[in-house]
Design an enzyme around this catalytic site. Structure first.
Site, PDB file in Angstrom:
ATOM      1  N   ASP A   5     114.153  92.209 -63.607  1.00 21.20           N
ATOM      2  CA  ASP A   5     114.986  93.394 -63.474  1.00 21.20           C
ATOM      3  C   ASP A   5     116.054  93.297 -64.560  1.00 21.20           C
ATOM      4  O   ASP A   5     116.353  92.201 -65.045  1.00 21.20           O
ATOM      5  CB  ASP A   5     115.613  93.423 -62.073  1.00 21.20           C
ATOM      6  CG  ASP A   5     116.518  94.610 -61.863  1.00 21.20           C
ATOM      7  OD1 ASP A   5     116.133  95.731 -62.254  1.00 21.20           O
ATOM      8  OD2 ASP A   5     117.624  94.423 -61.325  1.00 21.20           O
ATOM      9  N   ASP A  14     119.579  95.289 -64.912  1.00 24.65           N
ATOM     10  CA  ASP A  14     120.968  95.292 -64.463  1.00 24.65           C
ATOM     11  C   ASP A  14     121.170  94.320 -63.300  1.00 24.65           C
ATOM     12  O   ASP A  14     120.552  94.454 -62.254  1.00 24.65           O
ATOM     13  CB  ASP A  14     121.392  96.706 -64.050  1.00 24.65           C
ATOM     14  CG  ASP A  14     121.233  97.704 -65.189  1.00 24.65           C
ATOM     15  OD1 ASP A  14     121.612  97.369 -66.331  1.00 24.65           O
ATOM     16  OD2 ASP A  14     120.728  98.814 -64.934  1.00 24.65           O
TER      17      ASP A  14
END
EC number: 3.1.3.-
Length: 196
Positions: free
Chosen positions: A21, A23
């Site tokens: 992922d 952020d």
């Protein structure tokens, strides 16, 4: 949608990947980061990505970017930030194989992006697409995310192992959330996965 490095997957044996992922895992989650000047790598993340690369993992970023559907920033702004991130990682010896993003959100303000889709995590669409396009072995791969939706996407796609890390995001959790293990950040996760 994908931004890659221009290389194409071969017909060779499928590779293992580290699905990351963005952020909260790679960069600090400051809510809808859209400009390079606001982008800050999580301490130790670049080194961790370099270690994964050296260990033979393809690095694949899978990121929900609902800020595009919400009208907070444009696809062009997102792509400019992604290009800057990829260049910084390339320069640091942690080149990313591909970046996949979901620009959708069912409550978005941009009409054509305000849809239910199969790519917004917890749906597995980005992971499945990457596996097909990059010739990846999902069973031999890992995913590192900071929210339960990341772990759910990994499970739905059949990723071998999924790890959760803590971040500044309100949806981040100190619990396992169905993950194989929980860590403080990407660096500590990779240190446990690849001990010296």
């Amino acid at each position: 949608m994908r931004a890659g490095d221009g290389t194409e997957a071969s017909a060779a044996t499928p590779r293992k990947a580290a699905f990351l992922d963005r952020d909260g895992v790679i960069n600090r989650d400051r809510a809808y980061v859209s400009r390079w000047e606001d982008f800050e790598f999580v301490p130790g993340a670049v080194d961790a990505m370099r270690r994964l690369k050296k260990a033979g993992y393809a690095l694949v970023v899978v990121t929900n970017q609902s800020g595009i559907a919400r009208g907070y920033y444009s696809e062009a702004q997102y792509q400019a930030l992604t290009a800057a991130m990829q260049q910084a990682l390339l320069d640091a010896g942690a080149a990313v194989d591909a970046v996949y993003h979901c620009p959708h959100h069912p409550k978005g303000k941009v009409a054509e992006l305000a849809i239910d889709c199969d790519c917004r995590k917890p749906a597995p669409g980005m992971i499945l697409r990457a596996a097909k396009e990059l010739n990846l072995s999902l069973a031999d791969s890992i995913l590192v995310g900071d929210k339960p939706s990341d772990i759910e996407a990994a499970r739905a796609a059949g990723v071998g192992r999924a790890y959760i890390v803590q971040s500044d995001n309100a949806e981040s959790t100190t619990g396992l959330a169905g993950a194989d293990a929980a860590h403080a950040d990407l660096q500590s996760c990779v240190a446990a996965l690849l001990p010296d």
